[in-house]
Design a protein around this motif. Structure first.
Motif, PDB file in Angstrom:
ATOM      1  N   THR A 140      76.256 138.411  21.099  1.00 39.37           N
ATOM      2  CA  THR A 140      77.612 138.069  21.340  1.00 39.37           C
ATOM      3  C   THR A 140      78.661 138.134  20.316  1.00 39.37           C
ATOM      4  O   THR A 140      78.259 137.095  19.298  1.00 39.37           O
ATOM      5  CB  THR A 140      77.707 136.698  22.448  1.00 39.37           C
ATOM      6  N   LEU A 141      79.511 138.643  20.521  1.00 37.29           N
ATOM      7  CA  LEU A 141      80.743 138.573  19.629  1.00 37.29           C
ATOM      8  C   LEU A 141      81.821 137.787  20.004  1.00 37.29           C
ATOM      9  O   LEU A 141      82.169 137.790  21.214  1.00 37.29           O
ATOM     10  CB  LEU A 141      81.334 140.053  19.374  1.00 37.29           C
ATOM     11  N   ILE A 142      82.171 136.654  19.327  1.00 33.53           N
ATOM     12  CA  ILE A 142      83.047 135.730  19.751  1.00 33.53           C
ATOM     13  C   ILE A 142      84.222 135.594  19.110  1.00 33.53           C
ATOM     14  O   ILE A 142      84.347 135.452  17.950  1.00 33.53           O
ATOM     15  CB  ILE A 142      82.309 134.187  19.851  1.00 33.53           C
ATOM     16  N   ASP A 143      85.478 135.584  19.698  1.00 33.49           N
ATOM     17  CA  ASP A 143      86.810 135.319  19.055  1.00 33.49           C
ATOM     18  C   ASP A 143      86.728 134.313  17.862  1.00 33.49           C
ATOM     19  O   ASP A 143      86.316 133.301  18.382  1.00 33.49           O
ATOM     20  CB  ASP A 143      87.681 135.367  20.017  1.00 33.49           C
ATOM     21  N   ARG A 144      87.032 134.933  16.601  1.00 34.18           N
ATOM     22  CA  ARG A 144      87.214 133.776  15.654  1.00 34.18           C
ATOM     23  C   ARG A 144      88.032 132.416  15.916  1.00 34.18           C
ATOM     24  O   ARG A 144      87.748 131.378  15.366  1.00 34.18           O
ATOM     25  CB  ARG A 144      87.592 134.302  14.360  1.00 34.18           C
ATOM     26  N   ARG A 145      89.122 132.598  16.892  1.00 38.62           N
ATOM     27  CA  ARG A 145      90.162 131.644  17.106  1.00 38.62           C
ATOM     28  C   ARG A 145      89.308 130.466  17.990  1.00 38.62           C
ATOM     29  O   ARG A 145      89.960 129.427  18.178  1.00 38.62           O
ATOM     30  CB  ARG A 145      91.158 131.983  17.777  1.00 38.62           C
ATOM     31  N   LEU A 146      88.337 130.639  18.603  1.00 42.41           N
ATOM     32  CA  LEU A 146      87.637 129.649  19.651  1.00 42.41           C
ATOM     33  C   LEU A 146      86.676 128.823  18.971  1.00 42.41           C
ATOM     34  O   LEU A 146      85.957 129.022  18.193  1.00 42.41           O
ATOM     35  CB  LEU A 146      86.785 130.743  20.861  1.00 42.41           C
ATOM     36  N   ALA A 147      86.677 127.752  19.601  1.00 40.23           N
ATOM     37  CA  ALA A 147      86.075 126.751  18.921  1.00 40.23           C
ATOM     38  C   ALA A 147      84.705 126.606  19.665  1.00 40.23           C
ATOM     39  O   ALA A 147      84.410 126.194  20.716  1.00 40.23           O
ATOM     40  CB  ALA A 147      86.706 125.005  19.015  1.00 40.23           C
ATOM     41  N   ILE A 148      83.517 127.064  18.789  1.00 33.95           N
ATOM     42  CA  ILE A 148      82.224 127.275  19.456  1.00 33.95           C
ATOM     43  C   ILE A 148      81.513 125.905  19.168  1.00 33.95           C
ATOM     44  O   ILE A 148      81.457 125.423  18.078  1.00 33.95           O
ATOM     45  CB  ILE A 148      81.269 128.162  18.411  1.00 33.95           C
ATOM     46  N   SER A 149      81.015 125.520  20.339  1.00 36.81           N
ATOM     47  CA  SER A 149      80.338 123.874  20.240  1.00 36.81           C
ATOM     48  C   SER A 149      78.707 124.134  20.257  1.00 36.81           C
ATOM     49  O   SER A 149      78.222 123.130  19.894  1.00 36.81           O
ATOM     50  CB  SER A 149      80.967 123.164  21.860  1.00 36.81           C
ATOM     51  N   ASN A 150      78.343 125.032  20.913  1.00 39.52           N
ATOM     52  CA  ASN A 150      76.829 125.404  20.705  1.00 39.52           C
ATOM     53  C   ASN A 150      76.426 126.696  21.119  1.00 39.52           C
ATOM     54  O   ASN A 150      77.338 127.510  21.747  1.00 39.52           O
ATOM     55  CB  ASN A 150      76.267 124.315  21.842  1.00 39.52           C
TER      56      ASN A 150
END
Length: 337
Positions: A140-150
């Motif tokens: 999964t590629l996650i937008d760098r601006r999002l706060a990843i909690s887990n």
């Protein structure tokens, strides 16, 4: 027997893992903060708009490096057209990494990690195959601006060593609440284990006790049997295609069989890939991607054709869902996370 397997499946818990961010010229491991992730300086305005892209890149077709290069070019073009105010997540399935240097040896992860637009805009769930049991899996590629909690993987009771890749995004709420994203590749073929797998997905994607207030599943659901047509709804989910007025069985919604060569004669056109959701999230639009996209390098395109293979990047169409959340996602400016 299915009851016994279901009992076994429901004992499986997601196994936490780090994610990876490109910083100072390297992909660095980051341990998520489950309770309340802190953002670096430069926190951005919360966002409710999210694009979720999913695409299965066939691991069995030849010339995998040329195909992945063309797939990444197509994804880059799609991502570049999305408004900056909208966050983006990309789910890829059948990602494979082998040790050889030959063109016929898959190098998917390295190609993804070395793409400049990926380094600039996304964090990654994986940079190697150490957490995979099968020879291929999801990233999964996650937008760098999002706060990843887990970030975690939940193993399925499976005939194909499949799992679900989960990413929790911190929402901008007074108490910790999360959007749970699920990148999935359910069992293939007739899939006797898929009903068991759907039960596990419902358990972990609709868990308000863990602070999950919304969830989106996007991936290859291998929905080729009658029971698969209603499985998401029977487990409490909404199917984006049907919610938007799509009709089950229409070619308009099918994602497989158009670019599948001789395999299409067995299964026909099928809506194998889906985007489904639960809780405080709404879908505005769903579109197919990767339609007609072929290997860009003419040498390899001709080689595929001479070998009797189709020259498409993959046998699946992908999907891009346009979602809006009831609670905004916490964001930071690009490069600040």
């Amino acid at each position: 027997m299915l009851n016994t397997l279901l009992e076994k499946q429901l004992t499986y818990e997601p196994e936490p893992q780090p994610y990876f961010s490109f910083r100072n010229g390297y992909w660095s491991s980051v341990k998520p903060d489950v309770s309340f992730p802190r953002l670096a300086a430069g926190e951005g305005a919360p966002s409710k708009a999210l694009r979720v892209i999913t695409w299965n890149i066939d691991f069995m077709a030849s010339h995998p490096r040329a195909r992945m290069a063309s797939a990444l070019s197509h994804l880059e073009e799609l991502v570049s057209q999305i408004p900056e105010s909208c966050a983006v997540v990309v789910h890829l399935q059948e990602i494979m990494e082998t040790s050889g240097s030959d063109e016929q040896q898959a190098n998917d992860l390295n190609q993804i990690m070395n793409a400049p637009w990926v380094r600039e805009c996304f964090n990654l769930t994986d940079v190697d195959t150490s957490r995979l049991v099968a020879p291929y899996g999801q990233i999964t590629l996650i937008d760098r601006r999002l706060a990843i909690s887990n970030v975690s993987r939940m193993w399925f009771v499976s005939e194909y060593q499949r799992d679900a890749l989960l990413v929790d995004i911190r929402l901008d709420t007074p108490q910790p609440r999360y959007l749970r994203l699920c990148n999935v590749h359910l069992d293939s073929s007739y899939g006797s284990m898929r009903p068991v797998q759907w039960s596990a997905l419902a358990k972990h994607l609709q868990n308000a006790d863990e602070g999950i207030s919304a969830s989106i599943l996007a991936g290859d659901c291998n929905a080729n049997q009658a029971r698969d047509k209603t499985a998401p709804q029977e487990h409490g989910f909404k199917d984006a295609y049907l919610e938007l007025g799509g009709i089950e069985g229409d070619d308009v919604g099918a994602t497989w069989g158009f670019q599948s060569g001789v395999g299409a004669s067995r299964w026909g056109h099928q809506r194998l890939d889906k985007e489904i959701f639960w809780g405080g999230v709404h879908v505005d639009r769903l579109e197919r991607i990767g339609v007609g996209v072929q290997v860009g390098d003419e040498r390899f395109r001709k080689a595929l054709e001479s070998e009797g293979e189709v020259a498409f990047v993959t046998d699946h169409y992908g999907l891009m869902g346009h979602f809006n959340l009831e609670d905004a996602m916490r964001t930071a400016k690009h490069g600040d996370t």
